[in-house]
Motif scaffolding. Structure first.
Motif, mmCIF file in Angstrom:
data_model
loop_
_atom_site.group_PDB
_atom_site.id
_atom_site.type_symbol
_atom_site.label_atom_id
_atom_site.label_comp_id
_atom_site.label_asym_id
_atom_site.label_seq_id
_atom_site.Cartn_x
_atom_site.Cartn_y
_atom_site.Cartn_z
ATOM 1 N N SER A 42 0.809 -1.187 0.133
ATOM 2 C CA SER A 42 -0.087 -0.057 0.025
ATOM 3 C C SER A 42 0.907 1.183 0.066
ATOM 4 C CB SER A 42 -1.013 0.050 1.239
ATOM 5 O OG SER A 42 -0.039 0.277 2.406
ATOM 6 N N ARG A 43 0.305 2.419 -0.167
ATOM 7 C CA ARG A 43 0.826 3.624 -0.432
ATOM 8 C C ARG A 43 1.519 3.837 1.162
ATOM 9 N NH1 ARG A 43 0.775 7.371 -4.431
ATOM 10 N NH2 ARG A 43 0.589 5.453 -5.415
ATOM 11 N N LEU A 44 0.849 3.509 2.127
ATOM 12 C CA LEU A 44 1.323 3.831 3.616
ATOM 13 C C LEU A 44 2.465 2.881 3.871
ATOM 14 C CD1 LEU A 44 0.953 5.033 6.131
ATOM 15 C CD2 LEU A 44 -0.670 3.170 6.837
ATOM 16 N N GLU A 45 2.464 1.717 3.315
ATOM 17 C CA GLU A 45 3.623 0.802 3.448
ATOM 18 C C GLU A 45 5.032 1.290 2.760
ATOM 19 O OE1 GLU A 45 1.608 -3.605 4.153
ATOM 20 O OE2 GLU A 45 1.269 -2.714 2.345
ATOM 21 N N GLN A 46 4.731 1.911 1.631
ATOM 22 C CA GLN A 46 5.791 2.227 0.787
ATOM 23 C C GLN A 46 6.433 3.769 1.742
ATOM 24 O OE1 GLN A 46 4.173 3.168 -2.713
ATOM 25 N NE2 GLN A 46 3.325 1.292 -3.201
#
Length: 74
Positions: A42-46
């Motif tokens: 996810s964008r958050l994980e990235q």
């Protein structure tokens, strides 16, 4: 020199990262990070991957702000 340190820390943590970094004043940065390692995340994980690489620099207040854009390398 600070910009080079930031770029190196990101590249050490995300080995295939392509990093574009800009700063007008040496404490506020804008970064675009492109990596195949972001695939399926996810964008958050990235963003967490990048921020974890910079945790010591951010904690020391050497970097006051970082606008971050992450992209998956196809």
């Amino acid at each position: 020199m600070q910009a080079q340190l930031i770029e190196n820390k990101i590249k050490n943590a995300i080995t295939d990262a392509e990093v574009t970094l800009e700063s007008a004043d040496g404490i506020h940065y804008s970064a675009t990070v492109i990596s195949a390692e972001f695939a399926g995340k996810s964008r958050l994980e990235q963003h967490r991957m990048v921020m974890n690489a910079l945790s010591d620099v951010i904690a020391s207040d050497e970097v006051h702000a970082l606008a971050l854009k992450t992209l998956v390398r196809e």
